[in-house]
Design an enzyme around this catalytic site. Structure first.
Site, PDB file in Angstrom:
ATOM      1  N   GLU A 168       0.873  -1.164   0.000  1.00  0.00           N
ATOM      2  CA  GLU A 168       0.000   0.000   0.000  1.00  0.00           C
ATOM      3  C   GLU A 168       0.916   1.222   0.000  1.00  0.00           C
ATOM      4  OE1 GLU A 168      -3.081   0.068   3.051  1.00  0.00           O
ATOM      5  OE2 GLU A 168      -3.103   2.251   2.921  1.00  0.00           O
TER       6      GLU A 168
ATOM      7  N   ASP B  80      -5.310  10.224   9.513  1.00  0.00           N
ATOM      8  CA  ASP B  80      -4.054   9.643   9.981  1.00  0.00           C
ATOM      9  C   ASP B  80      -3.602  10.195  11.321  1.00  0.00           C
ATOM     10  OD1 ASP B  80      -3.022   7.697   7.989  1.00  0.00           O
ATOM     11  OD2 ASP B  80      -3.346   9.395   6.636  1.00  0.00           O
TER      12      ASP B  80
ATOM     13  N   TYR C 247     -11.259  -3.248   3.072  1.00  0.00           N
ATOM     14  CA  TYR C 247     -10.327  -2.840   4.126  1.00  0.00           C
ATOM     15  C   TYR C 247     -11.148  -2.575   5.378  1.00  0.00           C
ATOM     16  CZ  TYR C 247      -6.380  -0.010   6.060  1.00  0.00           C
ATOM     17  OH  TYR C 247      -5.356   0.494   6.823  1.00  0.00           O
TER      18      TYR C 247
END
Lengths: 392, 268
Positions: free
Chosen positions: B50, B61, B176
């Protein structure tokens, strides 16, 4: 048909999957509340008895005379409790959060005005409050930090990215992603993912609704023009929205040109931005060729933001409203002009609108009128201006 | 439809093995480091890579990946460099499928179709748009399909069953699963909710599911595989591994390899 949460091609909800269920819940709860008369009665009581609404619509005679054009009226949001229009949204969303069973409120702030308004609403309603504020903004708005502290809020200093408003929003979103089951993110402007731009607009529209009644009572007709400053764009949407269908009422937004739009050190996202996606919405954004968000600059911390609410992007591309960039120097001249001619020290953000209003009014006949949203008072900026002008 | 990514999961499934998908922040320590790291990661057995596209406002994040992105951007990284990086990695023989993780704005700015076309020509296999829920994804889905790219969709613990079903049907390559409500970052423990999410998704669909966000050690990987994961994505712990060598890039690669080897072993 336009999708929900869209203004033309702008808006939407571009968020990580972790936030989707909370935003959908917020959308549902707000739809319920929006149709509940009890909610608005409770909010209006607070806006009246606590926040000091309606705020006056004041005919600025000496300012008008000094310009020699249309009559300038000031919508005095600076006289609302906590010193700016931000309280309208903070009280409304805090009440909404309470109805949703949330006990903790988080928010971002740039100039500190939204942080103070949110901390105030939380103190009033007995809710826990945490404010995210960029390190750069903390430095230039120390007084507001202390006010938040006095009000019992915790100020989290944001040290990531450019350490200003956009990074505070990033940080608040990160908090919200982890805490949304018990926390409400009380966003301070008409930015962010759906349903925020709609919620904040609805709560700020009290500005335009009152102004409309007041000007009609005073002059017997609607104004020819409206002027307000635009960072994210909440006070301007609040003033504009109730007049959107009145096609003869022109609308002008004053963005921050900082040191000049050509210098790259500015925050004029409608004037100079490109379409993209930031903080959950498709809108106009100051960004680099390859999509990195630009660092912005303005003497007014509350305008120092690289994007704009999606509804403003729509009003601009549909030519319903016009946007102009006002430099730091021009804003400072507006700051002095209003202080000296009317005995009103405006917030530096609002001083951008004052400057643009003098330009707009000067080109209009004397029998017409212009309403300017004086979105906040300038006490918070006095020390900064003294320093800028070498008087401290 | 069969793609390089679905082939990898099919092969691993027949070997009763999980996929190890390390996250590499493009341009952190420079392009050469990124290519060297990806190459070494493939050698120790990474099944997919990734590759993160640095963005100025990475709101999904945590601090580790934020810092990596800022290092990359402040050293002059431009979005076009990710295509060059992939082209070069392919030129030096890298075979593992590459999934580009990106925030949506750079894709929109470059042009959705243009981005997909360049990614595909460079040798990328999929795009993982971290801030693009399926409601807003029509344009990207079309551009990706036109260019033969998979679009990897995320599912969160807060995603309800009906919505998860739609996402599992819409995702291509794999889904995911996000282990925590929150942001990326190394964690000591994965919440039980991550395992129940995996079990729930596994009972709903046969689509390969990789678990990410917070996956940091062998115990996490084993627990995830036991709960039905087809693989794991791991980023912050890997970055922390090479960053612990400071400016010694060669030592950084060695530490990253050692860490990645441990994680890969736990997928077997």
């Amino acid at each position: 048909m336009t999708k929900p949460g869209y203004f033309g091609r702008f808006g939407g909800f571009f968020v990580p999957e972790v936030l989707v269920s909370s935003l959908k819940q917020l959308e549902r709860e707000y739809a319920t509340v929006a149709g509940d008369e009890g909610f608005w009665t409770e909010l209006n009581k607070l806006l009246g008895a606590y926040a000091g609404r309606p705020t006056p619509l004041y005919p600025a005679k000496r300012l008008t005379e000094s310009i020699g054009g249309a009559s300038i009226y000031l919508k005095r949001e600076d006289l609302a409790h906590t010193g700016s229009h931000k309280i309208n949204n903070a009280l409304g969303q805090a009440l909404l959060a309470k109805r949703m069973g949330r006990s903790r409120i988080i928010c971002e702030t740039g100039a500190g005005q939204h942080g103070v308004a949110t901390a105030t609403a939380c103190a009033l309603l007995g809710m826990e409050c945490e404010v995210y504020m960029g390190e750069v903004d903390v430095e230039r708005q120390k007084l507001n930090c202390f006010r938040m502290d006095l009000l019992g809020a915790k100020v989290n200093v944001v040290k990531s990215g450019s350490r200003t408003l956009k990074d505070s929003i990033n940080e608040a979103m990160r908090d919200y992603a982890a805490s949304s089951n018990h926390t409400h993110y009380l966003i301070g402007s008409v930015v962010g993912p759906h349903p925020y731009p709609t919620i904040v607009r609805d709560l700020q529209s009290v500005i335009g609704r009152e102004a409309r009644e007041q000007i009609t009572a005073e002059t017997g007709r609607l104004p020819e023009a409206l002027v307000a400053c635009v960072g994210g764009g909440s006070n301007s949407i609040g003033l504009f929205y109730p007049f959107v269908d009145d096609e003869d009422v022109k609308m002008y937004g004053a963005e921050a040109a900082g040191e000049g739009v050509d210098t790259g050190k500015h925050s004029a996202s409608v004037v100079a931005g490109k379409e993209g996606v930031l903080h959950g919405a498709r809108t106009l954004i100051l960004q680099e060729e390859d999509g990195q968000v630009s660092e912005t600059s303005s003497v007014a911390a509350g305008l120092d933001y690289p994007a704009v609410g999606p509804e403003h992007a729509f009003l601009s591309v549909s030519s319903r409203a016009k946007y102009f960039a006002v430099t730091d120097a021009e804003a400072l001249s507006g700051f002095h002009l209003l202080s000296e001619n009317e005995g009103i020290i405006p917030a530096l953000e609002s001083a951008h609108a004052i400057h643009l209003a003098t330009k707009v009014a000067a080109d209009m006949p004397r029998d017409q009128s212009v309403i300017v949203c004086l979105s906040g008072r300038g006490d918070k900026d006095v020390a900064q201006v003294a320093e800028l002008e070498g008087r401290l | 439809m069969t793609t390089a990514i679905s082939d990898v999961f099919r092969r691993l499934s027949s070997e009763r093995e999980g996929a190890y998908i390390p996250y590499v922040c493009c341009g952190d320590h420079g392009k050469d480091f990124t290519i060297e790291l990806m190459t070494r990661l493939e050698v120790i057995g990474s099944d997919l890579i990734e590759l993160g596209l640095p963005f100025s406002d990475p709101l999904a994040d945590g601090p580790t990946i934020q810092a990596a992105m800022m290092r990359s951007l402040s050293s002059g990284f431009k979005v076009a460099h990710i295509f060059d990086t992939i082209t070069e990695a392919r030129g030096s023989g890298m075979k593992a499928p590459i999934v580009v993780m990106s925030y949506y704005n750079p894709v929109v700015r470059i042009g959705i179709d243009e981005f997909c076309s360049r990614l595909s020509r460079a040798g990328g296999d999929a795009i993982l748009p971290v801030d693009l829920p399926m409601e807003e994804s029509d344009e990207l889905d079309k551009a990706a399909a036109d260019n033969g790219l998979d679009v990897i969709r995320l599912i969160a613990p807060s995603t309800d069953e009906g919505r998860a079903k739609s996402i599992l049907e819409a995702t291509t390559g794999f889904a995911y699963a996000v282990s925590v409500s929150g942001v990326t970052g190394e964690r000591d423990q994965l919440p039980e909710s991550a395992m129940s999410l995996l079990r729930r998704l596994r009972s709903q669909s046969g689509v390969p599911i990789a678990l990410g966000f917070g996956v940091s050690n062998q115990d996490h990987v084993r627990a995830a595989m036991h709960a039905g994961a087809s693989g794991v994505v791991e980023g912050s712990a890997l970055i922390n591994a090479y960053m612990s060598a400071g400016s010694d890039r060669a030592e950084g690669i060695r530490l990253a390899e050692a860490h990645a080897t441990e994680i890969k072993n736990a997928t077997r």
